[in-house]
Design a protein around this motif. Structure first.
Motif, PDB file in Angstrom:
ATOM      1  N   MET A   1       0.833  -1.193   0.000  1.00  0.00           N
ATOM      2  CA  MET A   1       0.000   0.000   0.000  1.00  0.00           C
ATOM      3  C   MET A   1       0.872   1.249   0.000  1.00  0.00           C
ATOM      4  N   PRO A   2       0.584   2.221  -0.899  1.00  0.00           N
ATOM      5  CA  PRO A   2       1.380   3.446  -0.898  1.00  0.00           C
ATOM      6  C   PRO A   2       1.044   4.354   0.288  1.00  0.00           C
ATOM      7  N   TYR A   3       1.997   5.180   0.655  1.00  0.00           N
ATOM      8  CA  TYR A   3       1.807   6.094   1.784  1.00  0.00           C
ATOM      9  C   TYR A   3       2.092   7.531   1.363  1.00  0.00           C
ATOM     10  N   ALA A   4       1.423   8.450   2.044  1.00  0.00           N
ATOM     11  CA  ALA A   4       1.701   9.875   1.892  1.00  0.00           C
ATOM     12  C   ALA A   4       2.307  10.368   3.196  1.00  0.00           C
ATOM     13  N   LEU A   5       2.835  11.592   3.174  1.00  0.00           N
ATOM     14  CA  LEU A   5       3.426  12.167   4.376  1.00  0.00           C
ATOM     15  C   LEU A   5       2.428  13.066   5.093  1.00  0.00           C
ATOM     16  N   GLN A   6       2.381  12.922   6.413  1.00  0.00           N
ATOM     17  CA  GLN A   6       1.492  13.736   7.230  1.00  0.00           C
ATOM     18  C   GLN A   6       1.988  15.189   7.270  1.00  0.00           C
ATOM     19  N   ALA A   7       3.303  15.374   7.330  1.00  0.00           N
ATOM     20  CA  ALA A   7       3.892  16.719   7.435  1.00  0.00           C
ATOM     21  C   ALA A   7       5.301  16.685   6.849  1.00  0.00           C
ATOM     22  N   PRO A   8       5.842  17.845   6.432  1.00  0.00           N
ATOM     23  CA  PRO A   8       7.209  17.874   5.898  1.00  0.00           C
ATOM     24  C   PRO A   8       8.231  17.429   6.951  1.00  0.00           C
ATOM     25  N   VAL A   9       9.297  16.778   6.483  1.00  0.00           N
ATOM     26  CA  VAL A   9      10.392  16.362   7.375  1.00  0.00           C
ATOM     27  C   VAL A   9      11.709  16.853   6.781  1.00  0.00           C
ATOM     28  N   HIS A  10      12.695  17.138   7.659  1.00  0.00           N
ATOM     29  CA  HIS A  10      13.935  17.769   7.214  1.00  0.00           C
ATOM     30  C   HIS A  10      15.181  17.049   7.718  1.00  0.00           C
ATOM     31  N   SER A  11      16.289  17.305   7.047  1.00  0.00           N
ATOM     32  CA  SER A  11      17.600  16.817   7.506  1.00  0.00           C
ATOM     33  C   SER A  11      18.632  17.893   7.174  1.00  0.00           C
ATOM     34  N   ASP A  12      19.753  17.855   7.863  1.00  0.00           N
ATOM     35  CA  ASP A  12      20.825  18.828   7.621  1.00  0.00           C
ATOM     36  C   ASP A  12      22.151  18.120   7.873  1.00  0.00           C
ATOM     37  N   LEU A  13      22.872  17.786   6.790  1.00  0.00           N
ATOM     38  CA  LEU A  13      24.128  17.040   6.903  1.00  0.00           C
ATOM     39  C   LEU A  13      25.295  17.883   6.400  1.00  0.00           C
ATOM     40  N   THR A  14      26.443  17.750   7.031  1.00  0.00           N
ATOM     41  CA  THR A  14      27.667  18.378   6.528  1.00  0.00           C
ATOM     42  C   THR A  14      28.673  17.276   6.245  1.00  0.00           C
ATOM     43  N   ILE A  15      29.108  17.200   4.985  1.00  0.00           N
ATOM     44  CA  ILE A  15      30.039  16.152   4.557  1.00  0.00           C
ATOM     45  C   ILE A  15      31.204  16.827   3.835  1.00  0.00           C
ATOM     46  N   LYS A  16      32.406  16.715   4.389  1.00  0.00           N
ATOM     47  CA  LYS A  16      33.603  17.355   3.819  1.00  0.00           C
ATOM     48  C   LYS A  16      33.346  18.828   3.510  1.00  0.00           C
ATOM     49  N   LYS A  17      32.778  19.507   4.485  1.00  0.00           N
ATOM     50  CA  LYS A  17      32.497  20.950   4.408  1.00  0.00           C
ATOM     51  C   LYS A  17      31.360  21.339   3.470  1.00  0.00           C
ATOM     52  N   SER A  18      30.799  20.373   2.730  1.00  0.00           N
ATOM     53  CA  SER A  18      29.601  20.664   1.934  1.00  0.00           C
ATOM     54  C   SER A  18      28.378  20.451   2.833  1.00  0.00           C
ATOM     55  N   ARG A  19      27.431  21.372   2.738  1.00  0.00           N
ATOM     56  CA  ARG A  19      26.209  21.245   3.541  1.00  0.00           C
ATOM     57  C   ARG A  19      25.065  20.781   2.653  1.00  0.00           C
ATOM     58  N   PHE A  20      24.330  19.772   3.114  1.00  0.00           N
ATOM     59  CA  PHE A  20      23.194  19.218   2.383  1.00  0.00           C
ATOM     60  C   PHE A  20      21.935  19.393   3.245  1.00  0.00           C
ATOM     61  N   ILE A  21      20.999  20.216   2.776  1.00  0.00           N
ATOM     62  CA  ILE A  21      19.762  20.473   3.517  1.00  0.00           C
ATOM     63  C   ILE A  21      18.625  19.743   2.812  1.00  0.00           C
ATOM     64  N   GLY A  22      18.131  18.701   3.460  1.00  0.00           N
ATOM     65  CA  GLY A  22      17.107  17.857   2.836  1.00  0.00           C
ATOM     66  C   GLY A  22      15.703  18.151   3.354  1.00  0.00           C
ATOM     67  N   CYS A  23      14.730  17.929   2.487  1.00  0.00           N
ATOM     68  CA  CYS A  23      13.323  18.056   2.880  1.00  0.00           C
ATOM     69  C   CYS A  23      12.496  17.077   2.060  1.00  0.00           C
TER      70      CYS A  23
END
Length: 201
Positions: free
Chosen positions: A1-23
């Motif tokens: 069964m497929p699912y939807a998201l109830q609310a937005p979710v975020h992440s914030d990673l720093t890898i070798k000085k590069s910043r990755f902001i996920g949503c």
């Protein structure tokens, strides 16, 4: 069964000085996804890349936004697919830190950004809808309107001619029971029209 998201979710990673902001957030279609990506570009004017992946049935898409081909959008889309998500947009805003990560490093960074965000996600089942159309005698219109809530159905429209032509929408799993109930209660006075017409809305 497929699912939807109830609310937005975020992440914030720093890898070798590069910043990755996920949503990861719910969107209905590609037009809404493009509008959201455009808004992110406006929010992060100095970002190096705004990569995205959309899982929305026939409108699914992935965009590397200048990263080497296949290192961002496609891996992000695969994370959404493995989570059985539908109607969701994953975005990752990257600020380049000066150290190249290589193709493998980029794939891991973009995959991890989406996966980390989804660890906090509250998923809700996507209930597929179907539509039914039928013609019934005028005398039964009021009865039908009172019957609909018990089946999770709603009346999309009603046209009055020789009989009342109604267009209904309800969860796929409840359609057969409503058809049987109507046929039984009206002693076969209902005429069904293109009952196979479905809508995945």
């Amino acid at each position: 069964m497929p699912y939807a998201l109830q609310a937005p979710v975020h992440s914030d990673l720093t890898i070798k000085k590069s910043r990755f902001i996920g949503c990861v957030e719910a969107v209905p279609d590609r037009a809404a996804a493009r509008a959201r990506v455009a808004a992110l570009r406006a929010e992060h004017p100095s970002a190096t890349h705004v990569c995205w992946a959309l899982m929305a049935g026939g409108q699914s898409a992935a965009n590397d936004d200048g990263e080497p081909g296949g290192t961002a959008g496609r891996p992000m889309l695969e994370v959404l697919r493995h989570q059985d998500l539908e109607g969701v947009l994953a975005t990752v805003v990257r600020y380049y830190g000066g150290t190249p990560l290589g193709a493998g490093g980029l794939v891991r960074a973009y995959t991890d950004s989406v996966a980390q965000a989804l660890l906090k996600a509250e998923k809700v089942p996507v209930i597929r809808q179907t539509t039914l159309r039928c013609v019934l005698p005028y005398a039964l219109e009021g009865w039908l309107r009172r019957e609909l809530p018990a089946h999770g159905a709603r009346l999309l429209d009603a046209a009055h001619g020789e009989g009342v032509t109604v267009h209904l929408q309800l969860p796929e799993g409840k359609a057969a029971a409503l058809v049987a109930r109507l046929n039984d209660a009206t002693q076969g006075q209902v005429v069904w029209l293109d009952a196979a017409d479905t809508d995945n809305g």
